[in-house]
Design an enzyme around this catalytic site. Structure first.
Site, short mmCIF file in Angstrom:
data_model
loop_
_atom_site.label_atom_id
_atom_site.label_comp_id
_atom_site.label_asym_id
_atom_site.label_seq_id
_atom_site.Cartn_x
_atom_site.Cartn_y
_atom_site.Cartn_z
CD GLU A 1 1.03 17.12 9.07
OE1 GLU A 1 -0.09 16.77 8.69
OE2 GLU A 1 2.04 16.40 8.99
CD GLU B 1 3.72 14.47 13.12
OE1 GLU B 1 3.47 13.72 12.15
OE2 GLU B 1 2.86 15.19 13.66
C1 BGP Z 1 1.01 13.59 10.18
C2 BGP Z 1 0.19 13.86 11.40
C3 BGP Z 1 0.27 12.83 12.46
C4 BGP Z 1 0.45 11.41 11.97
C5 BGP Z 1 1.36 11.29 10.76
C6 BGP Z 1 1.35 9.95 10.07
O1 BGP Z 1 0.40 14.18 9.10
O2 BGP Z 1 0.55 15.09 12.00
O3 BGP Z 1 -0.81 13.01 13.32
O4 BGP Z 1 -0.72 10.73 11.90
O5 BGP Z 1 1.09 12.26 9.79
O6 BGP Z 1 0.20 9.80 9.26
P1 BGP Z 1 -0.68 8.51 9.30
O7 BGP Z 1 -0.99 8.26 10.73
O8 BGP Z 1 -1.90 8.81 8.51
O9 BGP Z 1 0.14 7.44 8.69
#
Ligand code: BGP
Length: 505
Positions: free
Chosen positions: A197, A401
């Site tokens: 990201e 993701e």
């Molecule tokens: C993305 C990240 C992840 C993960 C995901 C979910 O931005 O790359 O590391 O954490 O989001 O976000 P969160 O865990 O804050 O719900």
């Protein structure tokens, strides 16, 4: 209606949220080791203090105020120290991945396990050895490792001594780290992601923006105004983009067959109304936040629209003459995107356009349903986003993701996560539709393979296909329990798509 034969079905995690073993194997301290647990209603935070012991707390995205440093506060719980203990469970976990039929597993490498302080002369052999074991275990099960070099990770020493990514020296430290990994696993790893990201304007947590480096004469990283603050973050991201391009170039020299990707957080953005100001805002937000950084790592250029905006705002990052050439020489082979949900925005003050100082009116879209943390459920938007990315960049796309979070408990030894199954089904269907309409989609990494610490909320917010018996305050026994979605995803992989039965749902 099927997925390509070699489609990379898999799942993802990140070391900072999954690995634990924070003081084992010679690992150094990272900024994320300072983040508290958070609860279902309260986000995670970092305590900071100054010389007079005055305290402030910061949340994700924020920088440390000048004169303060982050510290571990007694009486608070720091869940990433053990996380879900992949460090000691990697064989068991990889066996679960294999049971589901994973073709790929996306992992990230903890920077401080390899370079405990970030600026060490030589790497920590014990840390490398841990990942040798992980990669060999994956290979044993015919699972392709997809390695993210940097995922929300920052050696504490690099933040305090150098101020993090605002400092151009970070490029050299990152490249040294990346080179060790490329050389070590040049014959074992094909797929790489340079930075997770890269478009996320993180503060201390991800960019290491600590203020005490002002003493060393570098720039401020704690803006006096929102505009200054944004400029500081743009500068840091520029350094990351340069580092990422240099890493790609170096990687190709080490093994020309590597597949190199850089990745953006992507979410569809709807205008709250059809008022032209709202429509323009949604368009500009998407363009500036996602498509512009993609242009840099796919085409090796800085979007002229962004450059124009920076000039007007006086936030143009400091660039070296050679940066233009560097960005061109290290473009990515595939486009990585993270996708969870969509946002709906309008403008609530008289200014217009996506500019710093414009108050965003964040709405709930009346046509969508929302989960506990107000993330929307919007699979159809994924197809549109994939098509838009493909139309603009014509590069193979990897979903790095995608997943649904819930508050979950075990009932009679089982976890019935029907909503996650629906989410998976509906998103895979839209991926299939996108492929049918011509998009070159090469892989899907479900977030997350197993329950891990949420970046923003801690352990209450679960995304896994496998439940881990621990909570926000207690590591418990960390027992792994397969959720219903585990079996569902297993059938999807087996069918290389939804298959007839799932299709009918
Ligand atoms: C993305 C990240 C992840 C993960 C995901 C979910 O931005 O790359 O590391 O954490 O989001 O976000 P969160 O865990 O804050 O719900």
């Amino acid at each position: 209606m099927s997925f390509p034969k070699n489609f990379l079905w898999g799942g993802a995690t990140a070391a900072n949220q999954y690995e634990g073993g924070w003081q084992e194997g010679g690992r150094g301290i990272a900024v994320h080791d300072l983040i508290t647990n958070g609860t279902k209603d309260e986000p995670r935070r970092i305590f900071c203090k100054n010389d007079q012991d005055d305290e402030v707390t910061i949340q994700m995205g924020e920088c440390i105020p000048y004169g303060y440093v982050g510290f571990l506060k007694e009486g608070y719980y720091y869940p990433s120290h053990q996380a879900t203990d992949f460090y000691h469970h990697y064989k068991e976990d990889i066996a679960l991945m294999a049971e589901m039929g994973f073709k790929t597993y996306r992992l990230s490498i903890s920077w401080t396990r390899i370079f405990p302080n970030g600026d060490d002369e030589t790497p920590n052999e014990e840390g490398l050895h841990f990942y040798d074991n992980v990669i060999d275990e994956l290979k044993k099960h015919n699972i392709e490792p997809l390695v993210t070099i940097l995922h929300f990770d920052m050696p504490l020493n690099l933040a305090t001594k150098y101020g993090g990514w605002i400092n151009r020296k970070l490029i050299d430290f990152y490249l040294k780290f990346a080179k060790v990994l490329f050389e070590r696993w040049k014959d074992k790893v094909t797929y790489w992601i340079t930075v997770n990201e890269i478009n996320v304007l993180g503060g201390y947590w991800t960019l290491g923006l600590a203020s005490n480096h002002r003493k060393t004469g570098a720039h401020s990283n704690q803006g006096e105004t929102p505009l200054e603050d944004a400029g500081i973050k743009f500068q840091s991201i520029h350094h990351m983009l340069v580092a990422s391009a240099m890493a790609n170039k170096m990687a190709r020299e080490i093994n020309p067959h590597f597949m190199l990707g850089t990745m953006c957080a992507l979410s569809g953005i709807y205008p709250a109304t059809c008022h032209p100001d709202d429509v323009a805002l949604a368009y500009d937000m998407q363009d500036m936040m996602a498509f512009a950084p993609m242009e840099t790592y796919v085409y090796g250029i800085i979007s002229p629209l962004v450059m124009n905006k920076w000039r007007k705002e006086n936030t143009v990052p400091q660039m070296f003459k050679e940066d233009e050439q560097i960005l061109k020489s290290g473009t990515a082979d595939y486009l990585g995107v993270n996708w969870y949900c969509t946002q709906t925005v309008g403008i609530s003050n008289s200014k217009s356009g996506f500019n710093i100082g414009v108050e965003l009116d964040i709405k709930k879209n009346p046509y969508l349903e929302y989960g506990h943390w107000d993330w929307s459920y919007d699979p159809k938007a994924l197809k549109m986003a994939l098509k838009e990315c493909y139309a603009r960049f014509k590069k193979p796309i990897m979903i790095c993701e995608n997943g649904w979070s819930e508050l979950e408990t075990v009932e009679d030894g089982k976890v019935h996560d029907q909503k996650r199954i629906d989410y998976l089904h509906d998103h895979i269907k839209q991926m299939q539709n996108a492929i049918d309409e011509g998009v070159d989609l090469i892989g899907y990494q479900h977030w997350s393979f197993i329950d891990i610490l949420s970046s923003s909320q801690g352990f209450d917010k679960r995304y896994g296909l496998v439940f881990v018996d621990r909570d926000n305050f207690n590591i418990k026994n960390c027992q792994r329990i397969k959720k219903d979605s585990f079996y569902y995803y297993q059938s999807v992989i087996k069918n290389n798509g939804l298959g007839e039965i799932n299709e009918e749902r």
